[in-house]
Write a protein that holds these residues in place. Structure first.
Motif, short mmCIF file in Angstrom:
data_model
loop_
_atom_site.label_atom_id
_atom_site.label_comp_id
_atom_site.label_asym_id
_atom_site.label_seq_id
_atom_site.Cartn_x
_atom_site.Cartn_y
_atom_site.Cartn_z
N GLN A 31 0.82 -1.21 0.00
CA GLN A 31 0.00 0.00 0.00
C GLN A 31 0.86 1.27 0.00
N GLU A 32 1.97 1.22 0.73
CA GLU A 32 2.86 2.39 0.74
C GLU A 32 3.47 2.60 -0.64
N LEU A 33 3.94 1.53 -1.26
CA LEU A 33 4.55 1.66 -2.60
C LEU A 33 3.57 2.20 -3.63
N LEU A 34 2.30 1.94 -3.46
CA LEU A 34 1.31 2.43 -4.41
C LEU A 34 1.21 3.96 -4.40
N GLN A 35 1.78 4.59 -3.38
CA GLN A 35 1.82 6.05 -3.29
C GLN A 35 3.05 6.64 -3.99
N TYR A 36 3.98 5.78 -4.43
CA TYR A 36 5.24 6.22 -5.00
C TYR A 36 5.13 6.37 -6.52
N PHE A 54 6.15 10.13 3.45
CA PHE A 54 6.55 8.76 3.10
C PHE A 54 8.07 8.64 3.02
N ALA A 55 8.75 9.75 2.72
CA ALA A 55 10.20 9.73 2.54
C ALA A 55 10.96 9.87 3.85
N GLY A 76 12.55 10.37 -0.95
CA GLY A 76 13.02 9.01 -0.75
C GLY A 76 13.01 8.30 -2.09
N PHE A 77 13.93 7.37 -2.30
CA PHE A 77 13.99 6.68 -3.58
C PHE A 77 14.77 5.39 -3.46
N ARG A 110 15.18 17.56 0.88
CA ARG A 110 15.81 16.90 2.02
C ARG A 110 15.69 15.40 1.85
N LEU A 111 16.76 14.68 2.21
CA LEU A 111 16.71 13.22 2.22
C LEU A 111 17.37 12.69 3.49
N THR A 112 17.07 11.45 3.80
CA THR A 112 17.63 10.79 4.97
C THR A 112 18.31 9.52 4.51
N VAL A 113 19.51 9.27 5.04
CA VAL A 113 20.29 8.11 4.62
C VAL A 113 20.94 7.47 5.84
#
Length: 150
Positions: A31-36, A54-55, A76-77, A110-113
């Protein structure tokens, strides 16, 4: 993102230590991936990206939240495992940033890693991200990086 595309991504498996990014095969992940958004090279699904909450990596209620910044979007990716570590990252991330800029008028991304992911951090720095802060979540250290846009 179609349901079929999401199922393909759930089945992607990264080699250690990047297996940290493997997804659980459950309804919540689907369900989360369907938002991507899917990223394709011709007909082949080569990656995905998401923006907004989500990211973000969940920090935990007792640890605060991401510092808010006006004109900023979280990104996020992920790239298909077989394509990682082969020099495609700069083009891949630049493509995603261009896609986001076309849709939104932003001043920062902004991203988080995960801090152990030195390969990704080196790439993000080449693309123009700088570390803003760090935090611990589930005993894993994360860096929060920001890229100012022109």
């Amino acid at each position: 993102m179609t349901k079929n595309d999401a199922k393909k991504i759930i089945n992607w498996k990264y080699e250690p230590p990047y297996d940290f990014y493997n997804m659980d095969d459950n309804e919540e992940s689907l369900q989360e991936l369907l938002q991507y958004n899917g990223i394709f090279a011709g007909e082949e699904l080569i990656g995905f990206y998401c923006v907004g909450s989500f990211a973000q990596v969940p920090i935990g209620r007792d640890k605060g939240s991401y510092p808010e910044t006006e004109g900023l979007v979280d990104l996020g990716f992920g790239m298909k495992p077989e394509l990682t570590g082969q020099g495609f990252g700069y083009t891949f991330v630049s493509f995603i940033i261009a896609e986001i800029q076309q849709k939104d008028c932003l001043s920062k991304i902004r991203l988080t890693v995960a801090e152990f992911n030195k390969r990704a951090i080196t790439l993000y720095e080449k693309v123009g991200f700088v570390t803003q802060t760090s935090f611990l979540a589930n005993d894993i250290s994360f860096l929060v990086m920001i890229k100012k846009l022109n």
